[in-house]
Scaffold this motif. Structure first.
Motif: not given
Length: 195
Positions: A168-194
């Motif tokens: 998976e690859a993703g992006y998040g816009d986390n708004g302003r914290i202390g007046g500064i804009k924060f974003q988060r980018r990630h790539v990763g893997v997951g292992m699951g069960v249904r």
């Protein structure tokens, strides 16, 4: 009129489980899912000193966590449902005893998947995420958070009837914290069960 409304509510109530059961039998990607996740994340900051083109990395590191979702079959190849993700971060930037670190990321939203062959699935997620930070300057330590829209795309491959792995690859816009804009980018893997 009350009887008509009651009859309609009962019809919808009885029809929905039957439809969900019929859809889930023809779509192997439907149902409750639980997964462990490992992501490589890069939180960034921007709009410092009211400039629009400045972007600075806080660092990059691994985050570990999990996701729970419940996917409902809307056709033989499409599922849609809610998800909840929590990841504990290890991103930290420091200058002597002073530091800024990302504590965790919590996200909830809507997951949609499209089956590719008998084992694969291409999926997308859109939701709302909350990024929590901790800062220490001298003897003062404070925790604050920001939240905003987060999205991701990925591919899943099934193993057997219940187990799967994801990339998976993703992006998040986390708004302003202390007046500064924060974003988060990630790539990763997951292992699951249904279930």
């Amino acid at each position: 009129m009350k009887k008509l409304i009651l009859a309609a509510a009962c019809a919808v109530g009885f029809a929905s489980p039957a439809l969900a059961q019929e859809g889930s039998e023809s779509n192997a990607k439907a149902g409750l899912r639980v997964e462990a996740r490992a992501t490589y994340e890069t939180p960034t900051v921007s709009d410092i000193d009211d400039e629009d083109d400045d972007v600075y990395k806080l660092g990059s590191a691994v985050a570990f966590g999990g996701e729970v979702g419940f996917d409902i079959a809307v056709s033989s190849s499409v599922v849609v449902g809610p998800y909840l993700t929590f990841e504990k971060s290890s991103v930290k930037t420091s200058d002597g005893a002073d530091y800024l670190k990302v504590k965790d990321n919590l996200a909830a939203g809507l997951h949609i998947g499209y089956a590719v062959g008998s084992k694969g699935q291409i999926y997308g997620k859109v939701g709302y995420a909350k990024l929590r930070l901790e800062a220490q300057v001298g003897a003062l330590r404070e925790t604050d958070s920001g939240s905003g829209v987060q999205g991701a795309i990925g591919y899943e491959h099934g193993f057997g009837d219940k187990f799967y792995v994801r990339a998976e690859a993703g992006y998040g816009d986390n708004g302003r914290i202390g007046g500064i804009k924060f974003q988060r980018r990630h790539v990763g893997v997951g292992m699951g069960v249904r279930f």
